[in-house]
Each structure stands twice: as structure tokens, then as C-alpha cells.
Design an enzyme around this catalytic site. Sequence first.
Site, PDB file in Angstrom:
ATOM      1  N   LYS A  82       0.857  -1.201   0.000  1.00 48.61           N
ATOM      2  CA  LYS A  82       0.000   0.000   0.000  1.00 48.61           C
ATOM      3  C   LYS A  82       0.886   1.242   0.000  1.00 48.61           C
ATOM      4  O   LYS A  82       1.523   1.562   0.998  1.00 48.61           O
ATOM      5  CB  LYS A  82      -0.923   0.065   1.223  1.00 48.61           C
ATOM      6  CG  LYS A  82      -2.033   1.108   0.972  1.00 48.61           C
ATOM      7  CD  LYS A  82      -2.639   1.700   2.219  1.00 48.61           C
ATOM      8  CE  LYS A  82      -1.874   2.849   2.795  1.00 48.61           C
ATOM      9  NZ  LYS A  82      -1.788   4.056   1.934  1.00 48.61           N
ATOM     10  N   SER A  97       5.700   7.511   9.770  1.00 39.87           N
ATOM     11  CA  SER A  97       5.885   8.310  10.982  1.00 39.87           C
ATOM     12  C   SER A  97       5.778   7.452  12.240  1.00 39.87           C
ATOM     13  O   SER A  97       5.148   6.396  12.245  1.00 39.87           O
ATOM     14  CB  SER A  97       4.825   9.410  11.024  1.00 39.87           C
ATOM     15  OG  SER A  97       3.541   8.827  11.057  1.00 39.87           O
ATOM     16  N   GLU A 118       9.911   1.125  10.551  1.00 42.94           N
ATOM     17  CA  GLU A 118      10.994   2.056  10.167  1.00 42.94           C
ATOM     18  C   GLU A 118      10.391   3.443  10.266  1.00 42.94           C
ATOM     19  O   GLU A 118       9.548   3.805   9.452  1.00 42.94           O
ATOM     20  CB  GLU A 118      11.426   1.817   8.712  1.00 42.94           C
ATOM     21  CG  GLU A 118      11.906   0.436   8.410  1.00 42.94           C
ATOM     22  CD  GLU A 118      13.314   0.204   8.881  1.00 42.94           C
ATOM     23  OE1 GLU A 118      13.999   1.185   9.230  1.00 42.94           O
ATOM     24  OE2 GLU A 118      13.715  -0.958   8.924  1.00 42.94           O
ATOM     25  N   CYS A 147      13.925  10.696   6.168  1.00 43.25           N
ATOM     26  CA  CYS A 147      13.905  10.205   7.558  1.00 43.25           C
ATOM     27  C   CYS A 147      15.272  10.367   8.197  1.00 43.25           C
ATOM     28  O   CYS A 147      15.390  10.603   9.387  1.00 43.25           O
ATOM     29  CB  CYS A 147      13.471   8.753   7.586  1.00 43.25           C
ATOM     30  SG  CYS A 147      14.459   7.714   6.501  1.00 43.25           S
ATOM     31  N   GLU A 157      10.609  16.086  14.711  1.00 40.83           N
ATOM     32  CA  GLU A 157      10.937  15.860  13.308  1.00 40.83           C
ATOM     33  C   GLU A 157      10.151  16.854  12.450  1.00 40.83           C
ATOM     34  O   GLU A 157       8.932  16.964  12.572  1.00 40.83           O
ATOM     35  CB  GLU A 157      10.573  14.427  12.898  1.00 40.83           C
ATOM     36  CG  GLU A 157      10.993  14.132  11.466  1.00 40.83           C
ATOM     37  CD  GLU A 157      10.570  12.752  10.968  1.00 40.83           C
ATOM     38  OE1 GLU A 157       9.422  12.349  11.232  1.00 40.83           O
ATOM     39  OE2 GLU A 157      11.381  12.103  10.298  1.00 40.83           O
TER      40      GLU A 157
HETATM   41  P1  NAD Z   1       2.777   8.494   7.506  1.00 42.64           P
HETATM   42  O1  NAD Z   1       3.104   7.716   8.729  1.00 42.64           O
HETATM   43  O2  NAD Z   1       1.764   9.558   7.585  1.00 42.64           O
HETATM   44  O3  NAD Z   1       2.270   7.508   6.353  1.00 42.64           O
HETATM   45  C1  NAD Z   1       2.990   6.350   5.990  1.00 42.64           C
HETATM   46  C2  NAD Z   1       2.027   5.310   5.460  1.00 42.64           C
HETATM   47  O4  NAD Z   1       1.105   4.976   6.491  1.00 42.64           O
HETATM   48  C3  NAD Z   1       1.188   5.781   4.272  1.00 42.64           C
HETATM   49  O5  NAD Z   1       1.046   4.721   3.364  1.00 42.64           O
HETATM   50  C4  NAD Z   1      -0.145   6.137   4.912  1.00 42.64           C
HETATM   51  O6  NAD Z   1      -1.216   5.996   4.037  1.00 42.64           O
HETATM   52  C5  NAD Z   1      -0.228   5.120   6.031  1.00 42.64           C
HETATM   53  N1  NAD Z   1      -1.085   5.560   7.147  1.00 42.64           N
HETATM   54  C6  NAD Z   1      -1.305   6.831   7.565  1.00 42.64           C
HETATM   55  N2  NAD Z   1      -2.166   6.831   8.611  1.00 42.64           N
HETATM   56  C7  NAD Z   1      -2.489   5.539   8.855  1.00 42.64           C
HETATM   57  C8  NAD Z   1      -3.313   4.888   9.808  1.00 42.64           C
HETATM   58  N3  NAD Z   1      -3.999   5.570  10.716  1.00 42.64           N
HETATM   59  N4  NAD Z   1      -3.399   3.541   9.771  1.00 42.64           N
HETATM   60  C9  NAD Z   1      -2.716   2.834   8.848  1.00 42.64           C
HETATM   61  N5  NAD Z   1      -1.918   3.381   7.923  1.00 42.64           N
HETATM   62  C10 NAD Z   1      -1.794   4.727   7.922  1.00 42.64           C
HETATM   63  O7  NAD Z   1       4.165   9.012   6.957  1.00 42.64           O
HETATM   64  P2  NAD Z   1       4.457   9.870   5.653  1.00 42.64           P
HETATM   65  O8  NAD Z   1       3.964  11.253   5.870  1.00 42.64           O
HETATM   66  O9  NAD Z   1       3.997   9.145   4.441  1.00 42.64           O
HETATM   67  O10 NAD Z   1       6.062   9.843   5.648  1.00 42.64           O
HETATM   68  C11 NAD Z   1       6.815  10.635   6.481  1.00 42.64           C
HETATM   69  C12 NAD Z   1       7.323   9.854   7.668  1.00 42.64           C
HETATM   70  O11 NAD Z   1       7.960   8.654   7.240  1.00 42.64           O
HETATM   71  C13 NAD Z   1       8.376  10.618   8.448  1.00 42.64           C
HETATM   72  O12 NAD Z   1       8.123  10.491   9.819  1.00 42.64           O
HETATM   73  C14 NAD Z   1       9.662   9.911   8.069  1.00 42.64           C
HETATM   74  O13 NAD Z   1      10.693  10.046   9.000  1.00 42.64           O
HETATM   75  C15 NAD Z   1       9.213   8.514   7.907  1.00 42.64           C
HETATM   76  N6  NAD Z   1      10.158   7.747   7.079  1.00 42.64           N
HETATM   77  C16 NAD Z   1      10.959   6.821   7.698  1.00 42.64           C
HETATM   78  C17 NAD Z   1      11.870   6.092   6.953  1.00 42.64           C
HETATM   79  C18 NAD Z   1      12.752   5.036   7.591  1.00 42.64           C
HETATM   80  O14 NAD Z   1      13.279   4.212   6.864  1.00 42.64           O
HETATM   81  N7  NAD Z   1      12.932   5.033   8.896  1.00 42.64           N
HETATM   82  C19 NAD Z   1      11.983   6.313   5.576  1.00 42.64           C
HETATM   83  C20 NAD Z   1      11.156   7.282   4.988  1.00 42.64           C
HETATM   84  C21 NAD Z   1      10.242   7.988   5.759  1.00 42.64           C
END
Ligand code: NAD
Length: 502
Positions: A196, A250, A272, A307, A406
Site C-alpha cells: 500500500k 511516521s 521504520e 527520515c 521531526e
Molecule cells: P505516515 O506515517 O503519515 O504515512 C505512511 C504510510 O502509512 C502511508 O502509506 C499512509 O497511508 C499510512 N497511514 C497513515 N495513517 C495511517 C493509519 N492511521 N493507519 C494505517 N496506515 C496509515 O508518513 P508519511 O507522511 O507518508 O512519511 C513521512 C514519515 O515517514 C516521516 O516520519 C519519516 O521520517 C518517515 N520515514 C521513515 C523512513 C525510515 O526508513 N525510517 C523512511 C522514509 C520515511
Amino acid sequence: MTEQQPHSSGTHQDWQRRAAALPLPAAHLIDGRGEPGGGDTFAVVSPRDGRPLTTVASAGEAEVDAAVAAARRAFDHGPWPRLAPADRGRALRALAGLVERHRAELALLISLEMGKPVTEAYDIEMRAVATTFRWYGELADKLADEAPHTPGDALALVTREPVGVVAAVVPWNFPLTMAAWKVAPALAAGCTVVLKPAEQSPLSALRLGALAVEAGLPPGVLNVVAGAGPVAGRALGLHPDVDALAFTGSTEVGRHFLRYAADSNLKRVWLELGGKSPNIVLPDAPDLDKAAATAAWGIFFNQGEMCTAPSRLLVHRSIADRVVDAVAERARTLRIGDPLDPATEMGPLVTAAHRERVLGHIAAAHEDGARLRAGGGTALPETGGHYLRPTVFDRVDPGARLAREEVFGPVLAVLEFDTVEEAVALANDSDYGLAAGLWTSDLSAAHRISRALRAGTVWVNCYEEGDLTVPFGGVKQSGHGRDKSAHALDKYTDLKTTWIQL
Ligand code: NAD
């Protein structure tokens, strides 16, 4: 790869022309077929001009059920987990080849949907994606199980079994790299997958799914559903037929996934998550100009939507002026612009809402008494895109919000220190522990400080370097899973013991 090279150096007009003619995917991929779903859709808005690009099917519980059922059938009854590993490897390498052949198209989809400069999508992200599928394709038949030493009348086997149906939920900042880091090892291990993508970046993932079918992956082995996190992501998290869930995103949403697992089938969840990575510059850094240039590159690369971004620059007081002046100067001269223009060094932020959030962090930094050295506001308003100036604050208090939260945008917090002990304490004073940087010429100090830093990765005299041989992931609230390297297979395999009495 070489035949694609001309696109990378194509002109702004070349990329615009290609974008205008680009077919945009709209349907889920379920059981090897495009599946339009029940009629719900969502708009994909391009951050370069704030205009809708297209609409895409939005998965509800029914579509998620269908995708998981397809993956379940493919795992329980299909050929994939039972294939010779060499044959799985061949299919993954075929997919790598198709990714290379469609490199310009996939790079464009990424650039259009999430705003990174198309040259970076082409040169960096797409190279990583193809390499990842090829690397795990090559690894698939190089693994061996264990036969421990046993008493003479017994034979023991410790075998790695694929864990089953894997759900991969990924963010938008590196849409295909994050997907490939999960999908490739899971498939190499013999699992089947439901991917997804984030709602901001579904197009590249849907196209990847279609290429996987073209590469010969049997139906149901890789399914891709587009949809809202709280609907489709939640349904995957709660699904009783998902055996393992690999998440990048996140910290806040990571917590949801642990709850979903607790409330359903206790599926294992690999996280992650976010970061607030420190980048320590000691006065004996081998090259201060390089340290400053890398600090600037690191925080502004990919619009700061990284990230691992080195978002806390910890610099020794004796060299702070020189280093921070250089970083601020780079912020002022960085070329912001249309991501389809090869001259662009920084594109727009992913959404208008995300830019507002980043502006909120900038306002908080002012309130908390930090000093603005560069940027601090929006850019290119005439485009309608979500552009923001690269921003540098120094004199940031360790307790200030900018030092702790962050931002996930191009905003640097500079903190000064006097001793190495103080630098390490500042570096570790964070809920996060994803990565850290360290600049020094002293080999002993490099080892000593690297060991003391609580981070999944420490870069010494560089930043964001590495290849697929090394694992990647965090500690503390940056998560715990490891992507990349052979260790990624640990997430997608169970160890089975077979004890045979002879
Ligand atoms: P996000 O957590 O908002 O979304 C990530 C994924 O989770 C998306 O596919 C989203 O649709 C899904 N999601 C959102 N809310 C949800 C819920 N309530 N239930 C289930 N799934 C849900 O993150 P983002 O805005 O897409 O990305 C930014 C974040 O990702 C930052 O915090 C960044 O640090 C992190 N990130 C971490 C890494 C790593 O490898 N550690 C790499 C890239 C990004």
C-alpha cells in the site's frame, strides 16, 4: 541502463513533453489484474503546481480483503513459495530489468506525484530500485539452512520458512525505494505481498505492480492497493490473514500498527520510523568545507523530506561561524524550481498541508528564540506549487521544539558544543535514533564516539553513504526493523526446527 542515459540529461522541455504524454495508472493491482474497485477514488495533486494530476481508485475494506485473499491463495496454493529459489531470483531480476527499461517513466511518475527533481528520481531513486530487485534476485539462491551438530542418532535441521502474506505500507518521500526495500526481500524469501503506497504517491507503485506482472510474477504474488492510511492501511493492519506487516512512515502511525496487531492476530510488525539525526562536526574534521557542504546537502536533499536528514547540526563552538556561514550561504543559493527542470536542486514539498506543517515548525523556532540565518518562508507563489526556501536556524536551544521534533522538511537546527562529551550527550538527547554523522580526523575518537551514539547508522566523514550490503533501520522511537542486506530476510522468514530421530 546506458540506453536510458539521455533522459537524465534531457532538457526541461524534454521532460515536460514526456510528462504531457505519460499514461497515468488508476486501478489497483489484485491477483495479477487491474482492478478499478468499488467506485471510490481520490485525487492525486502535483506539488509542482498544486493542480490535480489524476484520480486513482481508493481501496476500502472490500478491496483490501480481495488483495489479501489473492496473496493468501498465491502463498497457500500457488507456485511462488514452492519454486526453486533460483527461479524466484530470475523473476526478480527480470523485474529489475523492466524497472531499468521504464526508468524515465517511473522517475517522472515519482517526480510528478511527490515533487522531487526528476533528475534525482532518475539518477538516484530509480537506480536504487533496480539495484534492490537485482540484489535480492541474486541473493535468492545463495542462502543456506543449518544442520547443527547433533548426537549420532539424530539429525536436526534449522530451516528458514517464508512467513506468509506480507503487507508493506510505505511513505511518499522515496515511494519506490521504500517499497522495493520491503517487496524485494519478502518475494525473494518466498512470501507474497500486498503493497500500500502513500495516498500522495500511488502512481509509481501501481506502475511497478503492472511491471511485476509483465516480469512473470504469478497472479497474487504482488498486489498493490491505493488508498487512505486510516482506511486501507488500517484494514491491512487489522487483517487476520496478514502474517507480517512492514511499515515505513511516521512514529505516530507506527504506534497504530502495533495496536492493530494487538487487536487482531498478533501479526509481527516491523517499523521504520522518523528521525532527528545529529551531525557532529569536530574542529579536527578532515575538511571543514566538505563537512559544511555535506551538512547543507544532507538537510536540503529531497526537500528535507528524509527520515535520515541530518536535521541537527552539532558544531564545535570554535568553528561554528565558519561552518554555519557556509551552510547558510548554500541555503541562499540553492536553486528552487520546477522538479521537471534538470537545473532544479530543490523541488516543492509534497502537499500544501505538509508545507503548512513545516511553516509551523519555523514559527515555533522563532517563538523559542532561535536565530534565522537563511530562508524561513515560501517561494515561487506564482506557480501554485508548494515551494519553501531552504531554512537555517542557529542558536537553537536543546529544549526547543526545533531541536526535538521531526520537521521532515528543509529546516536545519544548529546547536553548538564545547566538549566531545557534551556533543555525544546532545546527540543522544532525542526520542529518535535513526542515524548520525560525525566529522573528525582522529581514528580513536571516530570509533569511540560512533559506539557512544545511539543510532542505527553512523556516518563518519560522510553522510547518506552505503549500499545494499549494509542494513538500515533505527533504534528508540525510530523503529526496530532492518531493511537492506541479507538481514532484511529475518523479517520475512521464520526459523523452523526439525529434529529427526534416526
Ligand atoms: P505516515 O506515517 O503519515 O504515512 C505512511 C504510510 O502509512 C502511508 O502509506 C499512509 O497511508 C499510512 N497511514 C497513515 N495513517 C495511517 C493509519 N492511521 N493507519 C494505517 N496506515 C496509515 O508518513 P508519511 O507522511 O507518508 O512519511 C513521512 C514519515 O515517514 C516521516 O516520519 C519519516 O521520517 C518517515 N520515514 C521513515 C523512513 C525510515 O526508513 N525510517 C523512511 C522514509 C520515511
